[in-house]
Design an enzyme around this catalytic site. Structure first.
Site, PDB file in Angstrom:
ATOM      1  N   GLU A 465     -43.333  35.438   5.486  1.00  0.00           N
ATOM      2  CA  GLU A 465     -42.629  34.822   6.617  1.00  0.00           C
ATOM      3  C   GLU A 465     -43.349  35.047   7.950  1.00  0.00           C
ATOM      4  O   GLU A 465     -42.789  35.572   8.904  1.00  0.00           O
ATOM      5  CB  GLU A 465     -41.192  35.341   6.681  1.00  0.00           C
ATOM      6  CG  GLU A 465     -40.387  34.864   5.486  1.00  0.00           C
ATOM      7  CD  GLU A 465     -38.953  35.356   5.496  1.00  0.00           C
ATOM      8  OE1 GLU A 465     -38.055  34.544   5.214  1.00  0.00           O
ATOM      9  OE2 GLU A 465     -38.720  36.540   5.780  1.00  0.00           O
ATOM     10  N   GLU A 532     -38.793  34.201  -3.649  1.00  0.00           N
ATOM     11  CA  GLU A 532     -37.487  34.827  -3.458  1.00  0.00           C
ATOM     12  C   GLU A 532     -36.426  33.815  -3.886  1.00  0.00           C
ATOM     13  O   GLU A 532     -36.467  32.656  -3.469  1.00  0.00           O
ATOM     14  CB  GLU A 532     -37.253  35.232  -1.993  1.00  0.00           C
ATOM     15  CG  GLU A 532     -38.187  36.317  -1.501  1.00  0.00           C
ATOM     16  CD  GLU A 532     -37.994  36.658  -0.021  1.00  0.00           C
ATOM     17  OE1 GLU A 532     -36.896  36.358   0.526  1.00  0.00           O
ATOM     18  OE2 GLU A 532     -38.922  37.214   0.584  1.00  0.00           O
TER      19      GLU A 532
END
Length: 1016
Positions: A465, A532
């Site tokens: 991220e 994820e």
């Protein structure tokens, strides 16, 4: 060193190390061959772990002048264990943030600068003497992990600086040492420019969190080993090229031996090993090269983690042994062909989980105890892969993954979510900023060079991220150029397609199964992985089966990594003086993201969450399908046969075992076989359940002999499923009073109020089963919001159903004397224009037929649940049921539950999620008995399966508590009998709710009938 220079180091992104040695492989070295293969710790390593003198100050300006000097007295200082988090040792407070930087809202810090007032700093001091066995050699000091930056001094002399919290920082300190006692001083800074690159979703803490040790280096020393393995096109013959870099003399030789491949879970070295080849290599210009081929090699995989032992013995020009280095090698090959990820030529299925290094008492300063438990747990519960979210783990973890067999996505210590989470990208890091490039590449280099030889690592990950940009792309190219044997992963470029070349895998976070399938249907150019998924916050992990089914449909789908492994909750004393597992905000760390840190499939104390029942089943490597004439078994294994397992089976009728058996199974990887056995249901009406399971023939390092790891069930109903309705032998005695009416029979009395239809008494043999008339048998439409409910804002969207559960208005009560007994029918107005009806028909035996009807209304929010509830005195807390268990199940998390007869108690049903919420539900229930210790109570059954829970609290009491200690002392047992409860969901916890099939629609008609029988 002046304070201003220290602060300049901390604030300059281009200054991230000084005097730090270049990263190298994580090998160990010994003085003799015997010692090298003994499996013992290095004699040439001396740990400095222990209690150090310590002073905690709020910022670098508050550090006492000259604390690093030999003359400085630490009198009055406290002590701290090393390794440890400062905040968990009594210094400062842990801070939990998801994407915010920890200084956000605390201090006004300009982008890319460092806090000045609030930059907690730890001053560490210890003394040591170099052991005799290490004297006369060069001495290095290893800091295995320090959060987030540190300067250090040896005997008052400045020795170095390092950032990057989770890779080793090694320094040569020989010239700083003196005979006898030496003084080591370390100044640890919580925040540096490097902290901008470490914005992971975890507790923000600092300190020396991994081992500090000295090592002694012989004159002729292997500095680095690089092992490159490959397989031929048949994936049967292996080769290896070993490049060895040495310090010291330019001549001499390396003698080497290779011991045969073994599975080495218990110990990396066996007492007797078969050497299969040997050789010599000359040292030239500090370098030696070895190559060899192994025909019919035993390949490494997560299923069969074969490791060969390479022993390198360094001899000087006189033939004297200077050093012996053992190294474990796994032969395997990772490829991408036609957008399919292959391992040793077979399409890889990732049954993975994201794992933080975490302990509720130690934070990230975990030790071998936690790692050893984790690796055995993962193997035992059918995981085959781990993503090191979001930083390199301790070296020992990779050793364990090599030995036990876990595929590892190794991830760089990089996350900058807080620089772009508001979707403003002017200051997004690392972006294209040239001054940040080398710091980023340095982190990749530190990870790759240490970990490059581990067979378990199948993929390098650029970080997490951090949006996209040139610096990340350059890092990915560094990985490819330095190691072309593994693909490179990065997810965040899904937002920046111009940087799609950063990743070799198409990666997503929290894509719904539908979104994942859309991509897979659209001729994917890259393998697709969910780095994820299945956000497991609180009571979650619903509809996991919708993801795992995709593995059977699309070869380009690799699978994914559940978020995440363990709840990040920390021990803290509560107001009652008892220790509890605390979450964000509990340490005064506000602003905070509160319980968002508790997303694990296991609890922080490493007890199992009920979610594991589902994960374990859906990740199992064999599918077992019991049929009338046998058991079909489908292997999902790529390399392992069933030689180590035995098949067991049972046939049950209505929960009672009729037949059982067991047999060996012979099948290869990827095969499907059918094992004959007698599973014929009888002619007698009832429900027949066939269960097949694979168990371990012998004990393993992670499972006991006979322990089950895979199962499958099927159900066959002979005749119709109807509750027996024998006519009551007793004539009901109805006592009609002014304000109440009762049915009285042998040993019981059931009483209703005439004006509101409430059952105010239910007495069996003098024992009252109604705790209070305020919560007797009544309609139930609410549940204590789960974390996913909260993210969906269920309490706001479905609020009318809470008031309908608490305060339904009685519109009408009809009391009728029927042939079967007394019927009390109550019509409730739930909210404006919405009604439901509850009918209770009591016969002469005290059996109650309860029917709840809801006609469905337009523009009405969906229901959290539809059923009835009843609060009983707490002594009625023993629960036996026939249905799915043994753990809690929900309509979208029931695949792993098995049909059987189970027992629990009301208190045990209260699953210890860190924030109290809906829990303890059981789906597919045929019947339930709720009794006291003497067997007095009730039995509930229905013509069709239903849901139930028995807890010590109402859903409203649970909802009102933010921590378990806020719940009242146990005083009752709350029974909920439901036709259906909304699923728990699990796509994410910030807006997604249960999928459509698992909703209780407000515009649909619903009728629920069940029977309550009295047990005297």
């Amino acid at each position: 060193m002046k304070r201003e220079e220290i602060k300049r180091h901390l604030s300059d992104p281009e200054f991230f190390q000084e005097n730090r040695m270049k990263p190298v492989s994580d090998h160990r070295w010994y003085e003799t061959e015997k010692e090298a293969v003994s499996g013992k710790e290095m004699r040439l390593r001396y740990s400095l772990n222990g209690r150090w003198r310590f002073l905690y100050v709020p910022n670098p300006d508050s550090v006492p002048d000259g604390f690093e000097k030999e003359s400085f007295s630490c009198e009055g200082w406290n002590t701290i264990p090393v390794p440890a988090q400062m905040e968990l040792s009594g210094y400062g407070s842990p801070v939990y943030r998801d994407t915010d930087y920890p200084w956000n809202g605390i201090e006004d810090v300009k982008p890319h600068e460092v806090p000045e007032k609030n930059n907690p700093t730890g001053c560490y001091v210890t003394t040591f003497s170099v052991p005799d066995r290490m004297k006369g050699k060069r001495i290095q000091i290893h800091f295995e992990g320090v959060e987030t930056a540190f300067h250090f001094w040896v005997n008052g002399i400045y020795a170095g600086y390092s950032e990057d919290s989770y890779t080793p920082a090694v320094f040569e300190i020989t010239d700083f040492l003196k005979e006898g006692e030496n003084r080591l001083a370390v100044e640890v800074s919580r925040f540096s420019s490097g902290a901008w690159l470490e914005d992971q979703d975890f507790w923000r803490m600092g300190g020396i969190i991994r081992e500090v040790a000295l090592t002694a280096v012989p004159d002729l020393h292997i500095r680095d080993i690089e092992v490159k393995t490959d397989l031929d096109i048949t994936y049967t013959n292996a080769g290896a090229e070993v490049c060895i870099l040495l310090d010291g003399a330019d001549d001499g030789e390396i003698c080497w031996t290779l011991a045969d491949g073994l599975i080495r879970m218990d110990s990396p070295f066996e007492k007797e090993e078969k050497e299969i080849m040997a050789g010599r290599a000359q040292i030239h210009d500090g370098r030696a090269e070895i190559s060899f081929e192994v025909p019919q090699a035993k390949l490494w995989s997560a299923e069969l983690p074969y490791l060969y032992r390479l022993l390198l013995t360094v001899c000087d020009s006189a033939g004297i042994i200077q050093e012996a280095v053992p190294y474990l090698i796994g032969f395997r090959k990772v490829e991408i062909k036609d957008a399919v990820l292959l391992f040793n030529g077979k399409r890889l299925r990732i049954n993975g989980v994201n794992r933080h290094e975490f302990s509720p008492s130690k934070g990230r300063a975990v030790g071998m105890e936690e790692m050893d438990w984790d690796i055995r747990f993962l193997k035992k519960n059918n995981f085959n892969a781990v993503r090191t979210s979001h930083y390199p783990n301790q070296t020992a973890w990779y050793d364990l993954c090599d030995r036990f067999g876990i595929y590892v996505m190794d991830e760089v210590n990089l996350e900058t979510h807080g620089t772009w989470h508001t979707m403003k990208f002017e200051h997004t890091l690392p972006g294209d900023f040239p001054q940040w490039r080398e710091a980023v590449i340095s982190r990749a280099e530190a990870m790759l060079e240490r970990d490059k030889n581990h067979a378990c690592i199948f993929c390098w990950s650029v970080g997490n991220e951090s949006w996209g940009g040139k610096n990340l792309y350059d890092m990915s190219m560094y990985f490819r150029e330095r190691d072309n044997s593994r693909p490179v992963h990065y997810e965040n470029v899904c937002h920046t397609p111009e940087w799609a070349g950063t990743t070799d895998l198409e990666s997503r976070m929290y894509a719904s199964p539908q979104k994942a399938e859309e991509y897979l249907k659209d001729h994917p150019e890259k393998p697709y992985v969910l780095c994820e998924y299945a956000h497991s916050m609180g009571n979650s992990t619903g509809n996991l089966d919708e993801y795992t089914r995709l593995l059977d449909q699309y070869p380009q789908y690799c699978g994914g990594f559940i978020w995440d492994y363990i709840d990040q909750a920390l021990y803290k004393k509560g107001p009652d003086g008892k220790e509890y597992l605390a979450y964000g905000g509990d340490f005064g760390d506000r602003p905070s993201n509160y319980a968002f840190c508790a997303d694990g499939v296991i609890f922080a104390d490493r007890t199992l969450s009920p979610k594991m029942q589902e994960v374990r089943y859906l990740y199992q490597p064999y599918e077992l399908i019991p049929e009338e004439d046998g058991i079909r078994i489908k292997s999902r294994q790529l390399f392992e046969t069933t030689a180590a397992y035995r098949l067991r089976w049972t046939l049950e009728k209505d929960g009672q075992v009729l037949r059982r058996g067991s047999t060996d199974v012979e099948m290869g990887p990827g095969e499907e076989v059918k094992i004959p056995c007698s599973f014929l249901a009888g002619d007698e009406p009832g429900e027949y359940v066939r269960t097949a399971a694979l168990v371990y023939k012998e004990s393993t390092p992670y499972a006991e002999e006979g322990e089950e790891f895979c199962f499958g069930q099927s159900v066959e109903m002979v005749g119709s499923r109807k509750v027996k309705r024998e006519e009551s032998a007793a004539e009901p005695e109805i006592v009609d009073g002014d304000f109440s009416v009762s049915v009285v029979g042998r040993g019981f009395r059931i009483t209703f109020e005439k004006d509101n239809g409430k059952m105010t008494a239910c007495k069996i043999d003098g024992k009252e089963l109604v705790y209070h008339i305020g919560h007797t048998l009544k309609p139930e439409f609410w549940r204590a919001p789960t974390d996913n409910d909260a993210g969906y804002r269920m309490a706001e969207k479905c609020a009318p159903w809470k008031t309908a559960s608490l305060y339904p208005k009685v519109n009408q009560v009809d009391i009728r004397k029927e042939k079967e007994g007394l019927e009390v029918e109550t019509t409730y107005q739930l909210f404006e224009g919405v009604t439901c009806t509850v009918s209770v028909l009591v016969n002469g035996e005290g059996t109650m037929k309860v029917t709840e009807k809801y006609n469905g209304f337009p523009n009405v929010p969906d229901l959290p649940c539809f059923g009835m509830s009843w609060k009983l005195p707490k002594e009625f807390s023993r629960v036996t049921w026939y249905g799915k268990g043994p753990e809690e199940t929900y309509c979208d998390r029931a695949c792993g539950g098995r049909i059987g007869v189970f027992q629990t108690t009301a208190e045990k049903g209260m699953t210890p999620y860190v924030r109290p919420q809906e829990c303890g539900n059981h789906t597919d229930t045929r019947w339930i008995e709720l009794t006291d210790q003497e067997g007095c109570g009730i039995r509930i059954e229905a013509d069709r399966n239903f849901d139930f829970s028995v807890l010590p609290y109402t859903c409203h009491e649970i909802e009102s508590a933010e921590h378990a200690y806020e719940l009242p002392p146990v005083y009752a047992s709350v029974l909920r009998i439901m036709e259906k409860q909304t699923g728990v969901g699990g796509d994410n916890s910030w807006g997604a709710w249960a999928h459509e099939p698992y909703l209780v629609k407000g515009n649909e008609e619903r009728t629920f009938t069940f029977y309550i029988r009295l047990l005297g």
